[in-house]
Design a protein around this motif. Structure first.
Motif, short mmCIF file in Angstrom:
data_model
loop_
_atom_site.label_atom_id
_atom_site.label_comp_id
_atom_site.label_asym_id
_atom_site.label_seq_id
_atom_site.Cartn_x
_atom_site.Cartn_y
_atom_site.Cartn_z
N PHE A 352 0.84 -1.19 0.00
CA PHE A 352 0.00 0.00 0.00
C PHE A 352 0.88 1.25 0.00
CE2 PHE A 352 -2.77 -2.98 2.55
CZ PHE A 352 -3.64 -3.25 1.51
N ALA A 353 0.45 2.24 -0.75
CA ALA A 353 1.20 3.50 -0.75
C ALA A 353 1.05 4.21 0.59
CB ALA A 353 0.72 4.39 -1.88
N TYR A 354 -0.13 4.05 1.23
CA TYR A 354 -0.39 4.72 2.50
C TYR A 354 -1.13 3.76 3.41
CZ TYR A 354 0.56 8.62 -0.61
OH TYR A 354 1.13 9.44 -1.53
N LYS A 355 -1.06 4.02 4.70
CA LYS A 355 -1.76 3.19 5.67
C LYS A 355 -2.63 4.08 6.55
CE LYS A 355 2.07 3.13 9.04
NZ LYS A 355 2.97 4.04 8.29
N VAL A 356 -3.51 3.44 7.31
CA VAL A 356 -4.42 4.19 8.20
C VAL A 356 -3.61 5.06 9.16
CG1 VAL A 356 -6.15 3.97 10.01
CG2 VAL A 356 -6.23 2.46 8.03
N GLY A 357 -4.01 6.32 9.24
CA GLY A 357 -3.36 7.27 10.13
C GLY A 357 -2.32 8.14 9.45
N ASP A 358 -1.92 7.79 8.23
CA ASP A 358 -0.92 8.59 7.52
C ASP A 358 -1.45 9.98 7.19
OD1 ASP A 358 0.95 6.62 7.56
OD2 ASP A 358 0.83 6.11 5.44
N ALA A 359 -0.60 10.97 7.38
CA ALA A 359 -0.93 12.34 6.94
C ALA A 359 -0.59 12.44 5.46
CB ALA A 359 -0.14 13.36 7.75
N VAL A 360 -1.51 12.97 4.68
CA VAL A 360 -1.33 13.05 3.23
C VAL A 360 -1.81 14.40 2.72
CG1 VAL A 360 -1.57 10.55 2.82
CG2 VAL A 360 -3.62 12.02 2.86
N SER A 361 -1.50 14.67 1.44
CA SER A 361 -2.06 15.82 0.75
C SER A 361 -2.98 15.32 -0.35
CB SER A 361 -0.94 16.68 0.13
OG SER A 361 -0.20 17.34 1.14
N VAL A 362 -4.15 15.93 -0.44
CA VAL A 362 -5.16 15.53 -1.41
C VAL A 362 -5.22 16.58 -2.52
CG1 VAL A 362 -7.59 14.99 -1.78
CG2 VAL A 362 -6.49 14.38 0.38
N GLY A 363 -4.98 16.14 -3.75
CA GLY A 363 -4.99 17.07 -4.88
C GLY A 363 -6.14 16.79 -5.82
N PHE A 364 -6.76 17.86 -6.32
CA PHE A 364 -7.84 17.76 -7.29
C PHE A 364 -7.34 18.34 -8.60
CE2 PHE A 364 -9.89 18.72 -3.11
CZ PHE A 364 -10.35 17.44 -2.86
N GLY A 365 -7.21 17.50 -9.61
CA GLY A 365 -6.69 17.94 -10.89
C GLY A 365 -7.63 18.91 -11.60
N SER A 366 -7.08 19.65 -12.56
CA SER A 366 -7.88 20.60 -13.33
C SER A 366 -9.00 19.89 -14.07
CB SER A 366 -6.98 21.31 -14.35
OG SER A 366 -7.72 22.17 -15.17
#
Length: 374
Positions: A352-366
């Motif tokens: 998995f690239a990320y696991k529960v509890g990981d802080a991430v940035s969420v991007g919304f493409g154009s």
């Protein structure tokens, strides 16, 4: 009828519209017991088109199919087949055949006899019946099983025989009432390709009923999404998936994120929107909403991008991780009322690239965010 080869039926001149449905309402019962199954339904189904009626159980799609077949009468409205009003025409007088969910083959007849049955009822010449049966069974890849009976065939083979029987008289329209629902997943997937090939090979208009979104998207030229007896949207698979007109269509076709917003500004088709928690987002404003109004943003999970903390986008935290094989669904809390669903392809090593509890940035493409029309 002239059959030129198993690769396809003879072409004939046809009008642009195969079926016109105008203001059709279907009601059952009277007074307090009155139930309206279809409410002022209107649409046009084109000639030589694979057209799908899609919706949940009870939405009216099978009722509409039965009206087209002549098994139900309309309460109000008109139905025309190639310009002829058929609303009051008996089923046996319509150039329409139906493939049912459970095939309805005659168990005491051979494959060849089942396919020939309708041709005998139409009093076709014996030599024509023989040629047509052979050609049609070759078309559906069942020519090796002419002497078998339905009980000696698999479910997929029975379905092919049912298709051949319905196609043999060369109807102008073929109606298919959830014909794949009794098959296992792998066979359903294979039969999607076969059905699309048959439609193109024969040039017959197919009207297909299903509640399976994947079936509809993979086979159809156009789709009518139905809910509670009404047509919500008609369009190509791309139009239905990428540009749903309302929340029902967006949520019924695939997975979707919805974010309630207030429109702050509109410029050149792009709206700047504010969420309830103050997050500012830009979205395509194809529906032409004005500043000051409230609306709903729509976003497909596969169009959301995740990156490590500090990346470009909105900060969030992973709440849940759902492994689906080829991809993983992440639910990410960005401080709004509901978490954002994100679909991401899995890494080559399966981790998995990320696991529960990981802080991430969420991007919304154009162009990924769109304002729903309704």
């Amino acid at each position: 009828m002239t059959l030129v080869s198993a690769a396809g039926f003879a072409e004939a001149e046809r009008a642009a519209a195969a079926i016109d449905i105008a203001g059709v309402t279907k009601a059952y019962g009277q007074g307090e017991n009155r139930f309206v199954a279809l409410k002022n339904v209107s649409m046009t189904i084109r000639d030589n088109e694979f057209f799908t009626l899609l919706g949940p159980s009870g939405c009216g799609k099978t009722t509409l199919l039965r009206i087209l077949a002549g098994f139900e009468a309309v309460t109000e409205g008109k139905v025309a087949l190639f310009g002829q009003n058929i609303a009051g025409l008996p089923a046996n007088k319509r150039s329409v055949n139906t493939v049912f969910q459970h095939y309805a083959l005659f168990p005491h007849m051979t494959v060849a006899e089942n396919v020939a049955y309708g041709l005998h009822r139409l009093k076709r010449p014996a030599d024509e019946i023989k040629r047509t049966v052979a050609c049609t069974l070759e078309l559906v890849k069942m020519d090796r099983f002419v002497d078998r009976r339905p009980g000696q065939l698999s479910g997929g083979q029975q379905q092919r025989v049912a298709l051949a029987r319905a196609l043999a008289p060369h109807p102008k329209v073929l109606l298919l009432d959830e014909p794949l629902s009794a098959l296992d997943l792998k066979l359903r997937q294979a039969m999607r390709t076969e059905l699309k090939h048959l439609q193109k090979a024969t040039g017959i208009t197919f009207v297909f009923v299903t509640h399976d979104q994947e079936e509809a998207l993979s086979m159809s030229d156009r789709i009518a999404v139905m809910s509670e007896g009404q047509v919500q949207q008609v369009g190509t698979p791309t139009q239905i998936y990428e540009y749903p007109v309302n929340r029902f269509v967006a949520s019924f076709i695939g997975d979707a994120n919805f974010i309630d917003v207030e429109i702050e500004e509109v410029e050149r088709g792009v709206a700047t929107c504010r969420t309830a928690r103050g997050l500012m987002l830009e979205a395509d404003n194809l529906a032409g909403h004005k500043p000051g109004g409230r609306s709903t943003l729509f976003l497909r999970p596969e169009k959301v991008r995740l990156s490590s903390v500090g990346g470009f986008g909105t900060p969030g935290k992973v709440q849940t991780v759902d492994y689906l094989g080829q991809s993983t669904f992440y639910h990410v809390d960005i401080g709004e009322d509901s978490p954002v669903m994100v679909e991401a392809r899995n890494q080559d090593n399966g981790d998995f690239a990320y696991k529960v509890g990981d802080a991430v940035s969420v991007g919304f493409g154009s162009g990924a965010l769109r304002i729903l029309a309704q």
